[in-house]
Design a protein around this motif. Structure first.
Motif, PDB file in Angstrom:
ATOM      1  N   CYS A  61      -5.213   7.709  -2.936  1.00 30.14           N
ATOM      2  CA  CYS A  61      -5.218   6.241  -2.897  1.00 30.14           C
ATOM      3  C   CYS A  61      -5.806   5.725  -1.586  1.00 30.14           C
ATOM      4  CB  CYS A  61      -3.799   5.701  -3.088  1.00 30.14           C
ATOM      5  SG  CYS A  61      -3.155   5.946  -4.743  1.00 30.14           S
ATOM      6  N   PHE A  62      -5.500   6.386  -0.484  1.00 29.66           N
ATOM      7  CA  PHE A  62      -6.070   6.012   0.809  1.00 29.66           C
ATOM      8  C   PHE A  62      -7.587   6.168   0.800  1.00 29.66           C
ATOM      9  CE2 PHE A  62      -7.501   7.260   5.044  1.00 29.66           C
ATOM     10  CZ  PHE A  62      -7.056   6.183   5.791  1.00 29.66           C
ATOM     11  N   ALA A  63      -8.071   7.269   0.246  1.00 32.71           N
ATOM     12  CA  ALA A  63      -9.513   7.515   0.207  1.00 32.71           C
ATOM     13  C   ALA A  63     -10.228   6.494  -0.683  1.00 32.71           C
ATOM     14  CB  ALA A  63      -9.789   8.934  -0.277  1.00 32.71           C
ATOM     15  N   ILE A  64      -9.654   6.170  -1.819  1.00 31.52           N
ATOM     16  CA  ILE A  64     -10.271   5.194  -2.711  1.00 31.52           C
ATOM     17  C   ILE A  64     -10.257   3.808  -2.079  1.00 31.52           C
ATOM     18  CG2 ILE A  64      -9.972   4.022  -4.928  1.00 31.52           C
ATOM     19  CD1 ILE A  64      -9.150   6.720  -6.084  1.00 31.52           C
ATOM     20  N   ASP A  65      -9.173   3.469  -1.396  1.00 33.75           N
ATOM     21  CA  ASP A  65      -9.094   2.160  -0.750  1.00 33.75           C
ATOM     22  C   ASP A  65     -10.124   2.030   0.367  1.00 33.75           C
ATOM     23  OD1 ASP A  65      -8.151  -0.397  -0.293  1.00 33.75           O
ATOM     24  OD2 ASP A  65      -6.504   0.254   0.979  1.00 33.75           O
ATOM     25  N   THR A  66     -10.319   3.081   1.146  1.00 36.22           N
ATOM     26  CA  THR A  66     -11.324   2.998   2.209  1.00 36.22           C
ATOM     27  C   THR A  66     -12.745   3.061   1.660  1.00 36.22           C
ATOM     28  OG1 THR A  66     -11.159   5.380   2.569  1.00 36.22           O
ATOM     29  CG2 THR A  66      -9.824   3.956   3.991  1.00 36.22           C
ATOM     30  N   LYS A  67     -12.920   3.615   0.466  1.00 39.35           N
ATOM     31  CA  LYS A  67     -14.253   3.678  -0.129  1.00 39.35           C
ATOM     32  C   LYS A  67     -14.687   2.316  -0.662  1.00 39.35           C
ATOM     33  CE  LYS A  67     -16.933   5.949  -3.739  1.00 39.35           C
ATOM     34  NZ  LYS A  67     -16.893   6.905  -4.846  1.00 39.35           N
ATOM     35  N   TYR A  68     -13.801   1.623  -1.343  1.00 39.36           N
ATOM     36  CA  TYR A  68     -14.171   0.372  -1.991  1.00 39.36           C
ATOM     37  C   TYR A  68     -13.899  -0.872  -1.155  1.00 39.36           C
ATOM     38  CZ  TYR A  68     -14.912   3.089  -6.196  1.00 39.36           C
ATOM     39  OH  TYR A  68     -15.375   4.000  -7.102  1.00 39.36           O
ATOM     40  N   ASN A  69     -13.085  -0.768  -0.129  1.00 39.97           N
ATOM     41  CA  ASN A  69     -12.748  -1.922   0.704  1.00 39.97           C
ATOM     42  C   ASN A  69     -13.088  -1.601   2.149  1.00 39.97           C
ATOM     43  OD1 ASN A  69     -11.648  -3.305  -1.536  1.00 39.97           O
ATOM     44  ND2 ASN A  69      -9.775  -2.116  -1.323  1.00 39.97           N
ATOM     45  N   ASP A  70     -13.546  -2.627   2.865  1.00 41.65           N
ATOM     46  CA  ASP A  70     -13.905  -2.414   4.260  1.00 41.65           C
ATOM     47  C   ASP A  70     -13.098  -3.285   5.215  1.00 41.65           C
ATOM     48  OD1 ASP A  70     -15.026  -4.839   3.624  1.00 41.65           O
ATOM     49  OD2 ASP A  70     -17.071  -4.290   4.206  1.00 41.65           O
ATOM     50  N   GLY A  71     -12.160  -4.056   4.722  1.00 45.50           N
ATOM     51  CA  GLY A  71     -11.315  -4.883   5.584  1.00 45.50           C
ATOM     52  C   GLY A  71     -11.861  -6.268   5.825  1.00 45.50           C
ATOM     53  N   SER A  72     -13.039  -6.563   5.327  1.00 44.55           N
ATOM     54  CA  SER A  72     -13.615  -7.895   5.514  1.00 44.55           C
ATOM     55  C   SER A  72     -12.945  -8.879   4.544  1.00 44.55           C
ATOM     56  CB  SER A  72     -15.126  -7.839   5.276  1.00 44.55           C
ATOM     57  OG  SER A  72     -15.392  -7.477   3.934  1.00 44.55           O
ATOM     58  N   PRO A  73     -13.090 -10.185   4.801  1.00 47.92           N
ATOM     59  CA  PRO A  73     -12.502 -11.173   3.873  1.00 47.92           C
ATOM     60  C   PRO A  73     -13.077 -11.002   2.469  1.00 47.92           C
ATOM     61  CG  PRO A  73     -13.166 -12.232   5.917  1.00 47.92           C
ATOM     62  CD  PRO A  73     -13.685 -10.832   5.973  1.00 47.92           C
ATOM     63  N   GLY A  74     -12.197 -10.948   1.520  1.00 45.90           N
ATOM     64  CA  GLY A  74     -12.588 -10.723   0.134  1.00 45.90           C
ATOM     65  C   GLY A  74     -12.533  -9.263  -0.265  1.00 45.90           C
ATOM     66  N   LYS A  75     -12.571  -8.373   0.700  1.00 49.02           N
ATOM     67  CA  LYS A  75     -12.475  -6.925   0.430  1.00 49.02           C
ATOM     68  C   LYS A  75     -11.438  -6.318   1.371  1.00 49.02           C
ATOM     69  CE  LYS A  75     -16.082  -4.655  -0.954  1.00 49.02           C
ATOM     70  NZ  LYS A  75     -17.314  -3.865  -0.849  1.00 49.02           N
ATOM     71  N   GLU A  76     -10.246  -6.931   1.410  1.00 52.05           N
ATOM     72  CA  GLU A  76      -9.189  -6.453   2.292  1.00 52.05           C
ATOM     73  C   GLU A  76      -8.651  -5.115   1.788  1.00 52.05           C
ATOM     74  OE1 GLU A  76      -8.910  -9.542   0.858  1.00 52.05           O
ATOM     75  OE2 GLU A  76      -9.482 -10.806   2.542  1.00 52.05           O
ATOM     76  N   TYR A  77      -8.084  -4.376   2.738  1.00 57.95           N
ATOM     77  CA  TYR A  77      -7.426  -3.121   2.379  1.00 57.95           C
ATOM     78  C   TYR A  77      -6.126  -3.418   1.652  1.00 57.95           C
ATOM     79  CZ  TYR A  77     -10.536  -0.625   5.567  1.00 57.95           C
ATOM     80  OH  TYR A  77     -11.637  -0.083   6.180  1.00 57.95           O
ATOM     81  N   TYR A  78      -5.801  -2.605   0.666  1.00 55.96           N
ATOM     82  CA  TYR A  78      -4.534  -2.720  -0.036  1.00 55.96           C
ATOM     83  C   TYR A  78      -3.428  -1.924   0.652  1.00 55.96           C
ATOM     84  CZ  TYR A  78      -6.837  -4.968  -3.945  1.00 55.96           C
ATOM     85  OH  TYR A  78      -7.525  -5.845  -4.721  1.00 55.96           O
ATOM     86  N   MET A  79      -3.819  -0.983   1.476  1.00 54.85           N
ATOM     87  CA  MET A  79      -2.828  -0.121   2.134  1.00 54.85           C
ATOM     88  C   MET A  79      -2.085  -0.871   3.228  1.00 54.85           C
ATOM     89  SD  MET A  79      -5.231   2.330   4.391  1.00 54.85           S
ATOM     90  CE  MET A  79      -6.836   2.039   3.708  1.00 54.85           C
ATOM     91  N   ASP A  80      -0.937  -0.356   3.554  1.00 52.89           N
ATOM     92  CA  ASP A  80      -0.121  -0.930   4.615  1.00 52.89           C
ATOM     93  C   ASP A  80      -0.755  -0.631   5.971  1.00 52.89           C
ATOM     94  OD1 ASP A  80       2.008  -2.137   5.864  1.00 52.89           O
ATOM     95  OD2 ASP A  80       3.345  -0.408   5.662  1.00 52.89           O
TER      96      ASP A  80
END
Length: 79
Positions: free
Chosen positions: A56-75
């Motif tokens: 889940c961590f790897a998929i979250d960092t692959k599809y999201n970069d932390g920018s507005p609209g593509k925030e990370y889902y992880m804590d």
């Protein structure tokens, strides 16, 4: 190995005081086998949970970069 060793040690201590048992090795072996199976099942489930968290961590960092609209889902602590 630690759980089976502790179970065997506790079994030897408890069965040592039961002098009416002439064959106390067989019940001790059976208890140690069950202790191994329970420990193996617990550690297998723990390993699966850790693998899923890393996936889940790897998929979250692959599809999201932390920018507005593509925030990370992880804590934040997981990051």
């Amino acid at each position: 190995v630690l759980i089976v060793s502790c179970t065997a040690f506790a079994g030897v201590l408890s069965l040592n005081y039961q002098r009416e048992y002439t064959v106390w090795v067989l019940p001790l072996i059976i208890v140690c086998v069950f202790a191994f199976l329970v420990a193996h099942c617990f550690l297998s489930i723990f390993e699966i949970v850790v693998d899923v968290l890393f996936l889940c961590f790897a998929i979250d960092t692959k599809y999201n970069d932390g920018s507005p609209g593509k925030e990370y889902y992880m804590d934040k602590a997981l990051m």
